[in-house]
Scaffold this motif. Sequence first.
Motif, mmCIF file in Angstrom:
data_model
loop_
_atom_site.group_PDB
_atom_site.id
_atom_site.type_symbol
_atom_site.label_atom_id
_atom_site.label_comp_id
_atom_site.label_asym_id
_atom_site.label_seq_id
_atom_site.Cartn_x
_atom_site.Cartn_y
_atom_site.Cartn_z
ATOM 1 N N SER A 252 2.316 1.754 -3.423
ATOM 2 C CA SER A 252 1.279 2.213 -4.338
ATOM 3 C C SER A 252 1.030 3.706 -4.158
ATOM 4 O O SER A 252 0.920 4.454 -5.133
ATOM 5 C CB SER A 252 -0.008 1.425 -4.103
ATOM 6 O OG SER A 252 -1.036 1.887 -4.922
ATOM 7 N N GLU A 253 0.972 4.151 -2.915
ATOM 8 C CA GLU A 253 0.767 5.572 -2.640
ATOM 9 C C GLU A 253 1.952 6.405 -3.129
ATOM 10 O O GLU A 253 1.775 7.499 -3.672
ATOM 11 C CB GLU A 253 0.550 5.798 -1.152
ATOM 12 C CG GLU A 253 -0.785 5.281 -0.647
ATOM 13 C CD GLU A 253 -0.948 5.417 0.861
ATOM 14 O OE1 GLU A 253 -0.185 6.191 1.488
ATOM 15 O OE2 GLU A 253 -1.834 4.748 1.408
ATOM 16 N N GLN B 161 3.748 10.101 -9.697
ATOM 17 C CA GLN B 161 3.115 10.390 -10.985
ATOM 18 C C GLN B 161 2.421 11.747 -10.972
ATOM 19 O O GLN B 161 2.471 12.488 -11.949
ATOM 20 C CB GLN B 161 2.120 9.289 -11.350
ATOM 21 C CG GLN B 161 2.780 7.984 -11.722
ATOM 22 C CD GLN B 161 1.791 6.839 -11.880
ATOM 23 O OE1 GLN B 161 0.653 6.921 -11.414
ATOM 24 N NE2 GLN B 161 2.233 5.765 -12.526
ATOM 25 N N THR B 162 1.774 12.095 -9.873
ATOM 26 C CA THR B 162 1.045 13.361 -9.813
ATOM 27 C C THR B 162 1.963 14.565 -9.685
ATOM 28 O O THR B 162 1.595 15.667 -10.063
ATOM 29 C CB THR B 162 0.033 13.380 -8.655
ATOM 30 O OG1 THR B 162 0.728 13.161 -7.432
ATOM 31 C CG2 THR B 162 -1.035 12.325 -8.850
ATOM 32 N N THR B 163 3.160 14.368 -9.153
ATOM 33 C CA THR B 163 4.083 15.491 -8.999
ATOM 34 C C THR B 163 5.040 15.613 -10.167
ATOM 35 O O THR B 163 5.858 16.520 -10.197
ATOM 36 C CB THR B 163 4.907 15.345 -7.698
ATOM 37 O OG1 THR B 163 5.658 14.128 -7.767
ATOM 38 C CG2 THR B 163 4.033 15.382 -6.479
ATOM 39 N N ASN C 224 0.822 -1.211 0.000
ATOM 40 C CA ASN C 224 0.000 0.000 0.000
ATOM 41 C C ASN C 224 0.858 1.264 0.000
ATOM 42 O O ASN C 224 0.558 2.231 -0.705
ATOM 43 C CB ASN C 224 -0.957 0.002 1.188
ATOM 44 C CG ASN C 224 -2.035 -1.046 1.066
ATOM 45 O OD1 ASN C 224 -2.371 -1.490 -0.028
ATOM 46 N ND2 ASN C 224 -2.573 -1.477 2.198
ATOM 47 N N LYS D 203 3.898 5.639 -5.633
ATOM 48 C CA LYS D 203 3.823 5.642 -7.094
ATOM 49 C C LYS D 203 2.839 6.711 -7.573
ATOM 50 O O LYS D 203 3.137 7.480 -8.490
ATOM 51 C CB LYS D 203 3.399 4.262 -7.594
ATOM 52 C CG LYS D 203 3.356 4.132 -9.089
ATOM 53 C CD LYS D 203 2.963 2.721 -9.496
ATOM 54 C CE LYS D 203 2.865 2.583 -10.995
ATOM 55 N NZ LYS D 203 2.438 1.242 -11.401
ATOM 56 N N VAL D 204 1.684 6.769 -6.934
ATOM 57 C CA VAL D 204 0.683 7.776 -7.301
ATOM 58 C C VAL D 204 1.237 9.173 -7.050
ATOM 59 O O VAL D 204 1.102 10.066 -7.892
ATOM 60 C CB VAL D 204 -0.635 7.550 -6.528
ATOM 61 C CG1 VAL D 204 -1.578 8.717 -6.692
ATOM 62 C CG2 VAL D 204 -1.294 6.251 -6.973
ATOM 63 N N LEU D 205 1.871 9.376 -5.923
ATOM 64 C CA LEU D 205 2.450 10.680 -5.599
ATOM 65 C C LEU D 205 3.518 11.067 -6.615
ATOM 66 O O LEU D 205 3.554 12.210 -7.085
ATOM 67 C CB LEU D 205 3.046 10.661 -4.189
ATOM 68 C CG LEU D 205 3.710 11.941 -3.718
ATOM 69 C CD1 LEU D 205 2.686 13.068 -3.628
ATOM 70 C CD2 LEU D 205 4.385 11.735 -2.382
#
Length: 99
Positions: free
Chosen positions: A71-72, A78-80, A68, A74-76
């Motif tokens: 995954s968080e 990608q968004t930054t 988890n 990875k999302v962070l």
Amino acid sequence: MSERQNAFTIKTNRLSDEVYNQLATYAKSRKLGDYISSLILRDLDDSSTGRKEREDKKTYEMFEHIKNELSELKVLAQTTGFVGSNTFKEEEPSKVPQL
């Protein structure tokens, strides 16, 4: 289980005063046998499937937590805009994005 008159003698010089006093308290209250029996039954239970199942559950929970967190991250990333190029170039400190 029938009442038993057998007695065990514990000979050791490795008992701390705290442990010895606790055993003496149980012996005086005539509960030492029950106490020792409960400890042995607990150890027998732990040595069988009980301990293994608990360890497996803890390991699974740790892996899920790590999954988890990754995954968080990875999302962070990608968004930054942190992810995108496969190589990292040295940049001037003023041009490095702040997270």
